[in-house]
Motif scaffolding. Sequence first.
Motif, mmCIF file in Angstrom:
data_model
loop_
_atom_site.group_PDB
_atom_site.id
_atom_site.type_symbol
_atom_site.label_atom_id
_atom_site.label_comp_id
_atom_site.label_asym_id
_atom_site.label_seq_id
_atom_site.Cartn_x
_atom_site.Cartn_y
_atom_site.Cartn_z
ATOM 1 N N VAL A 30 0.858 -1.188 0.000
ATOM 2 C CA VAL A 30 0.000 0.000 0.000
ATOM 3 C C VAL A 30 0.893 1.237 0.000
ATOM 4 C CG1 VAL A 30 -1.681 1.330 1.338
ATOM 5 C CG2 VAL A 30 -1.917 -1.147 1.148
ATOM 6 N N GLN A 31 0.554 2.204 -0.837
ATOM 7 C CA GLN A 31 1.353 3.420 -0.944
ATOM 8 C C GLN A 31 0.668 4.578 -0.229
ATOM 9 O OE1 GLN A 31 4.352 3.739 -1.716
ATOM 10 N NE2 GLN A 31 4.749 5.793 -2.423
ATOM 11 N N LEU A 38 3.067 0.036 -6.826
ATOM 12 C CA LEU A 38 3.172 -0.193 -8.274
ATOM 13 C C LEU A 38 2.293 0.811 -9.025
ATOM 14 C CD1 LEU A 38 4.296 -2.304 -10.496
ATOM 15 C CD2 LEU A 38 1.965 -3.162 -10.447
ATOM 16 N N GLU A 39 1.034 0.929 -8.636
ATOM 17 C CA GLU A 39 0.121 1.890 -9.288
ATOM 18 C C GLU A 39 0.679 3.306 -9.201
ATOM 19 O OE1 GLU A 39 -4.478 0.664 -8.496
ATOM 20 O OE2 GLU A 39 -3.293 1.104 -6.711
ATOM 21 N N PHE A 72 11.146 0.564 -3.296
ATOM 22 C CA PHE A 72 11.566 -0.013 -2.019
ATOM 23 C C PHE A 72 10.389 -0.807 -1.463
ATOM 24 C CE2 PHE A 72 9.617 3.998 -1.032
ATOM 25 C CZ PHE A 72 8.939 3.800 0.160
ATOM 26 N N TYR A 73 10.678 -1.725 -0.547
ATOM 27 C CA TYR A 73 9.662 -2.688 -0.127
ATOM 28 C C TYR A 73 9.125 -2.517 1.289
ATOM 29 C CZ TYR A 73 11.611 -4.994 -4.226
ATOM 30 O OH TYR A 73 12.056 -5.270 -5.488
ATOM 31 N N TYR A 74 9.736 -1.677 2.097
ATOM 32 C CA TYR A 74 9.258 -1.578 3.481
ATOM 33 C C TYR A 74 8.108 -0.580 3.596
ATOM 34 C CZ TYR A 74 12.026 2.755 3.808
ATOM 35 O OH TYR A 74 12.532 4.010 3.608
ATOM 36 N N ASP A 75 7.336 -0.690 4.681
ATOM 37 C CA ASP A 75 6.291 0.281 4.980
ATOM 38 C C ASP A 75 6.926 1.331 5.875
ATOM 39 O OD1 ASP A 75 4.193 1.822 5.905
ATOM 40 O OD2 ASP A 75 2.900 0.135 6.394
ATOM 41 N N TRP A 76 7.164 2.505 5.346
ATOM 42 C CA TRP A 76 7.897 3.542 6.066
ATOM 43 C C TRP A 76 7.198 4.010 7.337
ATOM 44 C CZ3 TRP A 76 5.689 8.357 6.645
ATOM 45 C CH2 TRP A 76 4.612 8.652 5.800
ATOM 46 N N ALA A 143 -4.393 9.500 -2.070
ATOM 47 C CA ALA A 143 -4.797 9.497 -0.660
ATOM 48 C C ALA A 143 -6.237 9.980 -0.483
ATOM 49 C CB ALA A 143 -3.849 10.363 0.168
ATOM 50 N N SER A 144 -6.719 10.797 -1.412
ATOM 51 C CA SER A 144 -8.064 11.363 -1.265
ATOM 52 C C SER A 144 -9.134 10.611 -2.056
ATOM 53 C CB SER A 144 -8.050 12.838 -1.674
ATOM 54 O OG SER A 144 -7.708 12.971 -3.033
#
Length: 167
Positions: A30-31, A38-39, A72-76, A143-144
């Motif tokens: 999730v971004q 990816l999206e 990158f692969y981690y959830d910041w 985000a919105s």
Amino acid sequence: MKSYKKDKEYMSLVGPLIDHPRFQKLDGIVQHHHSTRLEHSINVSYTSYKIAKRLGWDAKSTARGGLLHDFFYYDWRTTKFNKGHAWVHPRIAVRNARKVTTLNKREEDIILKHMWGATIAPPRYKEGYIVTMVDKYWAVREASRPLKKWFKKPIAYSRKLLGSHHH
């Protein structure tokens, strides 16, 4: 089919990167709450590419740098990096990108400086400014997403109420 997939020139520049198994792993992350990494990466890449192309700038480096900016692969939000994330993640993205492709100086700078505003060093190349601004645009837009749906419901509901009260 998504519009970027129909763009033969764009796909010739980044298609193999999008299809790479290491890059496809971003689809499960999730971004901006309502999009995957990816999206988000494709949104930033394709929008930036179209702007650079229209301006006659380096569209290839813009497309590739934009695609790989968040590789990158981690959830910041849940890691020890979270305070320094704006500085750390572009360096991790460059390292991951180098594992799947060769980066030119412009692409590397686009990735390293895309957090300008949250970090001090500005982009060295004009294409980096495109990716930086487009990244912010897509972050807000993604985000919105639920707000868009929420705002549509009250409008429809209020029309229904107003319509039924007119005599």
